[in-house]
Design an enzyme around this catalytic site. Sequence first.
Site, PDB file in Angstrom:
ATOM      1  N   ASP A  68       2.274   1.802  -3.414  1.00 30.33           N
ATOM      2  CA  ASP A  68       1.206   2.253  -4.305  1.00 30.33           C
ATOM      3  C   ASP A  68       0.890   3.732  -4.054  1.00 30.33           C
ATOM      4  OD1 ASP A  68      -0.942   1.850  -6.225  1.00 30.33           O
ATOM      5  OD2 ASP A  68      -2.282   2.037  -4.504  1.00 30.33           O
ATOM      6  N   HIS A 124       0.846  -1.208   0.000  1.00 28.46           N
ATOM      7  CA  HIS A 124       0.000   0.000   0.000  1.00 28.46           C
ATOM      8  C   HIS A 124       0.881   1.258   0.000  1.00 28.46           C
ATOM      9  CE1 HIS A 124      -3.078   2.892   0.981  1.00 28.46           C
ATOM     10  NE2 HIS A 124      -2.433   3.216   2.082  1.00 28.46           N
TER      11      HIS A 124
END
Length: 114
Positions: free
Chosen positions: A89, A86
């Site tokens: 990203d 995450h």
Amino acid sequence: MADKNEKSMDREELSMISMQVIMHAGNAREHIFKAVDLASQSQFEEAEKMMAESNIELIAAHQAQTNTIQLEAGGTGVPYSTLFTHAQDTLMSVKTEQNLIKEMIKLYKRLGEK
């Protein structure tokens, strides 16, 4: 069977690095959107300062990510982490936003010249 000499990063350490990446990327995002808002008001000097601040934050986020990748490439075991994925990203998304906002600021400048 794992080698006794094999180094590995623990999940808590990786979580801390992930949070650093997310925090710096989030700070960068805040600066980026302030910059485009300032540019929309023809405050280009302040907008450029905000973009410079965003760049400092993105460099810090990128460095934390790169250090982790280099450790893994050097043989240190890095556990899979959804949080780290995450974080990566988020960093990539903010970098894309930064590139787009740079272009938007150029457009606001062009519009201001007419």
